[in-house]
Motif scaffolding. Structure first.
Motif, mmCIF file in Angstrom:
data_model
loop_
_atom_site.group_PDB
_atom_site.id
_atom_site.type_symbol
_atom_site.label_atom_id
_atom_site.label_comp_id
_atom_site.label_asym_id
_atom_site.label_seq_id
_atom_site.Cartn_x
_atom_site.Cartn_y
_atom_site.Cartn_z
ATOM 1 N N GLY A 52 -45.560 -20.523 -77.061
ATOM 2 C CA GLY A 52 -45.028 -21.369 -76.005
ATOM 3 C C GLY A 52 -45.178 -20.769 -74.623
ATOM 4 N N THR A 53 -44.235 -21.091 -73.749
ATOM 5 C CA THR A 53 -44.349 -20.734 -72.334
ATOM 6 C C THR A 53 -44.341 -19.232 -72.078
ATOM 7 O OG1 THR A 53 -43.448 -21.243 -70.136
ATOM 8 C CG2 THR A 53 -41.856 -20.854 -71.902
ATOM 9 N N TYR A 54 -43.791 -18.436 -73.015
ATOM 10 C CA TYR A 54 -43.715 -16.989 -72.826
ATOM 11 C C TYR A 54 -44.691 -16.222 -73.721
ATOM 12 C CZ TYR A 54 -39.299 -18.398 -70.627
ATOM 13 O OH TYR A 54 -38.348 -19.005 -69.843
ATOM 14 N N ARG A 55 -45.703 -16.903 -74.227
ATOM 15 C CA ARG A 55 -46.606 -16.255 -75.183
ATOM 16 C C ARG A 55 -47.413 -15.128 -74.547
ATOM 17 N NH1 ARG A 55 -48.973 -21.428 -74.264
ATOM 18 N NH2 ARG A 55 -51.004 -21.303 -73.203
ATOM 19 N N THR A 74 -48.921 -9.239 -77.192
ATOM 20 C CA THR A 74 -49.004 -7.966 -76.472
ATOM 21 C C THR A 74 -47.748 -7.137 -76.676
ATOM 22 O OG1 THR A 74 -50.451 -9.009 -74.832
ATOM 23 C CG2 THR A 74 -49.479 -6.895 -74.233
ATOM 24 N N SER A 75 -46.595 -7.760 -76.767
ATOM 25 C CA SER A 75 -45.369 -7.019 -77.083
ATOM 26 C C SER A 75 -45.434 -6.432 -78.490
ATOM 27 C CB SER A 75 -44.146 -7.927 -76.951
ATOM 28 O OG SER A 75 -43.886 -8.218 -75.590
ATOM 29 N N ILE A 76 -45.999 -7.180 -79.422
ATOM 30 C CA ILE A 76 -46.169 -6.652 -80.783
ATOM 31 C C ILE A 76 -47.084 -5.432 -80.750
ATOM 32 C CG2 ILE A 76 -47.094 -7.168 -83.081
ATOM 33 C CD1 ILE A 76 -46.292 -10.159 -82.460
ATOM 34 N N ALA A 77 -48.185 -5.527 -79.995
ATOM 35 C CA ALA A 77 -49.097 -4.396 -79.862
ATOM 36 C C ALA A 77 -48.396 -3.187 -79.248
ATOM 37 C CB ALA A 77 -50.300 -4.792 -79.011
ATOM 38 N N CYS A 78 -47.490 -3.429 -78.304
ATOM 39 C CA CYS A 78 -46.753 -2.326 -77.677
ATOM 40 C C CYS A 78 -45.808 -1.651 -78.662
ATOM 41 C CB CYS A 78 -45.985 -2.844 -76.466
ATOM 42 S SG CYS A 78 -47.027 -3.174 -75.017
ATOM 43 N N ILE A 102 -52.668 0.353 -74.323
ATOM 44 C CA ILE A 102 -52.343 -1.034 -74.670
ATOM 45 C C ILE A 102 -53.545 -1.939 -74.455
ATOM 46 C CG2 ILE A 102 -50.785 -2.963 -74.224
ATOM 47 C CD1 ILE A 102 -49.547 -0.385 -75.514
ATOM 48 N N VAL A 103 -54.272 -1.721 -73.372
ATOM 49 C CA VAL A 103 -55.453 -2.547 -73.091
ATOM 50 C C VAL A 103 -56.501 -2.400 -74.188
ATOM 51 C CG1 VAL A 103 -57.386 -2.834 -71.484
ATOM 52 C CG2 VAL A 103 -55.048 -2.622 -70.608
ATOM 53 N N ALA A 104 -56.571 -1.242 -74.806
ATOM 54 C CA ALA A 104 -57.491 -1.070 -75.937
ATOM 55 C C ALA A 104 -57.131 -2.006 -77.083
ATOM 56 C CB ALA A 104 -57.461 0.383 -76.408
ATOM 57 N N ARG A 105 -55.851 -2.373 -77.190
ATOM 58 C CA ARG A 105 -55.397 -3.289 -78.249
ATOM 59 C C ARG A 105 -55.467 -4.745 -77.801
ATOM 60 N NH1 ARG A 105 -51.958 -1.056 -82.315
ATOM 61 N NH2 ARG A 105 -51.625 1.191 -82.114
ATOM 62 N N THR A 106 -55.167 -5.008 -76.538
ATOM 63 C CA THR A 106 -55.123 -6.388 -76.028
ATOM 64 C C THR A 106 -55.890 -6.452 -74.710
ATOM 65 O OG1 THR A 106 -53.029 -5.975 -74.876
ATOM 66 C CG2 THR A 106 -52.898 -6.841 -77.124
ATOM 67 N N PRO A 137 -50.502 -5.054 -69.848
ATOM 68 C CA PRO A 137 -49.046 -4.996 -70.023
ATOM 69 C C PRO A 137 -48.263 -5.235 -68.733
ATOM 70 C CG PRO A 137 -49.989 -2.784 -70.037
ATOM 71 C CD PRO A 137 -51.143 -3.740 -70.062
ATOM 72 N N ASN A 138 -47.164 -5.977 -68.870
ATOM 73 C CA ASN A 138 -46.216 -6.193 -67.782
ATOM 74 C C ASN A 138 -44.895 -5.499 -68.124
ATOM 75 O OD1 ASN A 138 -44.695 -7.884 -69.548
ATOM 76 N ND2 ASN A 138 -45.903 -9.659 -68.983
ATOM 77 N N GLN A 139 -43.845 -5.795 -67.357
ATOM 78 C CA GLN A 139 -42.570 -5.110 -67.567
ATOM 79 C C GLN A 139 -41.929 -5.444 -68.914
ATOM 80 O OE1 GLN A 139 -39.819 -6.293 -64.471
ATOM 81 N NE2 GLN A 139 -40.038 -8.470 -64.912
#
Length: 405
Positions: free
Chosen positions: A39-42, A48-52, A291-295, A300-302
């Motif tokens: 949704g709107t927060y995807r 990316t949060s899962i990757a983190c 993280i960028v290597a994963r996504t 990444p943001n805050q």
């Protein structure tokens, strides 16, 4: 509203986390990453949060216990989120529920964790109620909330002459909290609020009627008390209507991923606040590279950084306590997390306050012009820093029952 089949099916998805070579009988910690993946927060949370979280587990390494990461999409519905949380805890033995954007969902999940004495590590919901009147010994809110956004972005806009506001607000706990906290800052500085328009969440994509009302209000500032794709659509449509030629646009919760989605031609000049930016220093750049290597298509943001840091600090606490003791009581483990200083590449040094609020600086940024940017994700220039103790609401004002008088 009943929990949807899609949400419950998503809750069964499991991602491998720790190194696989394991002796039988070792303790296992289970972490469920619960967020918006459709949704709107995807993009502001999501994959990316899962990757983190996976990166936090990898960086933590093998310290004598296994770590398993589960993931699910709560679809921004409190009942779906609460149902998944109960299922994870009762059926799957989940110890921690992490990320949890959408404040109404976060409040529901936080209550489940309190009742069942598990841990809620919130990385991306922002209503101050989470560390205020609905604070819990089982909940931590990592690095930002609506008070911080109001104090930093709202305060800066008022100082720059934006002393009359009209709000376009997502009609749920987060939007209400953001509008309320910013209103307090505006009126305390002698400004006024000319009006507000609340829209149904998450089912609104056309903001034209609200923008028209804002333009006719006589206010100097359009305050966007929303986030994610709602903020992106609001800014786009405000520019299409020419609102920016008559009013200042103040996105009160805007992420790097939103600016990237808008593009610099549209977003240039906007002022916003984040508690993390990938290009702040050598440590944030090192974290971002992993993280960028994963996504690679979503930097990444805050919120993403908060998911990483909160889980890493939790795992350090488990190692300090021992996994058997840490699994006995979520509240006791959270208390130990508060007693230990935090330290990682995303945020540097910090601490967790007694109300569960992480204490970190806030950074006021201005979005670069296309000429100033040196790359696709080189989007911000730093204007000022709000010290950590000023970025969080004063303890005496929280209303949290855990705060000593």
């Amino acid at each position: 509203m009943q929990a949807t089949r899609r949400g419950l099916l998503a809750a069964t998805a499991v991602t491998a986390a720790a190194p696989r070579a394991r002796a039988q009988g070792r303790p296992k910690i289970r972490i469920g990453v619960l967020n918006d993946q459709s949704g709107t927060y995807r993009d502001t949370t999501g994959l990316t949060s899962i990757a983190c979280v996976q990166q936090a587990v990898q960086d933590f390494g093998d310290r004598g216990f296994e770590v398993e990461v589960l993931r699910a999409d709560h679809q921004n519905r409190p009942d779906t989120g609460a149902t998944i949380a109960r299922q994870w805890i009762d059926r799957d033995g989940v110890d921690v529920i992490a990320d949890v954007p959408t404040s109404s969902v976060a409040l529901a999940v936080g209550e489940v964790c309190r009742q069942k004495d598990r841990i809620h590590l919130n990385a991306s919901a922002t209503a101050v109620a989470l560390t205020g009147e609905q604070c819990s010994p089982n909940t931590i809110v990592w690095s930002f909330d609506t008070y911080m956004m109001a104090a930093s972005t709202g305060g800066a806009v008022v100082k720059a002459g934006g002393d009359s506001w009209f709000f376009v607000t997502a009609d749920y706990a987060f939007g209400h909290s953001l509008e309320q906290q910013t209103t307090l800052k505006v009126t305390a500085a002698g400004g006024t609020v000319k009006g507000s328009a609340r829209y149904p969440f998450p089912d609104t994509t056309d903001f034209s009627a609200f923008i028209t009302r804002a333009m006719s209000s006589g206010a100097k500032v359009l305050g966007l008390a929303n986030a994610g794709l709602d903020t992106v659509n609001s800014v786009k449509q405000a520019k299409e209507f020419g609102l920016d030629r008559r009013m200042r646009i103040a996105p009160l919760l805007m992420f790097l991923t939103d600016v990237h989605a808008l593009g610099l031609d549209t977003a240039q000049g906007l002022v916003l606040t984040e508690s993390f930016y990938w290009d702040l220093n050598d440590r944030t750049r090192a974290f971002a590279r992993k993280i960028v290597a994963r996504t690679p298509n979503n930097w990444p943001n805050q919120a993403h950084a908060s998911a990483y840091s909160s889980v890493l600090h939790y795992l350090k606490t488990v190692a300090d306590m021992g996994p058997e003791e840490a699994k006995r009581s979520g509240a006791a483990t959270v208390a130990r997390m508060k007693a230990m200083p935090t330290e990682d590449d995303a945020f540097g040094r910090g601490r967790i306050r007694e109300d569960g609020r992480g204490i970190f600086p806030a950074y006021l940024f201005q979005v670069k012009t296309p000429a100033e940017s040196k790359g696709e994700w080189d989007l911000y220039k730093l204007l000022s820093t709000l010290p950590a103790e000023e970025a969080a609401r004063p303890l005496a004002e929280t209303g949290c029952r855990m705060v000593r008088s």
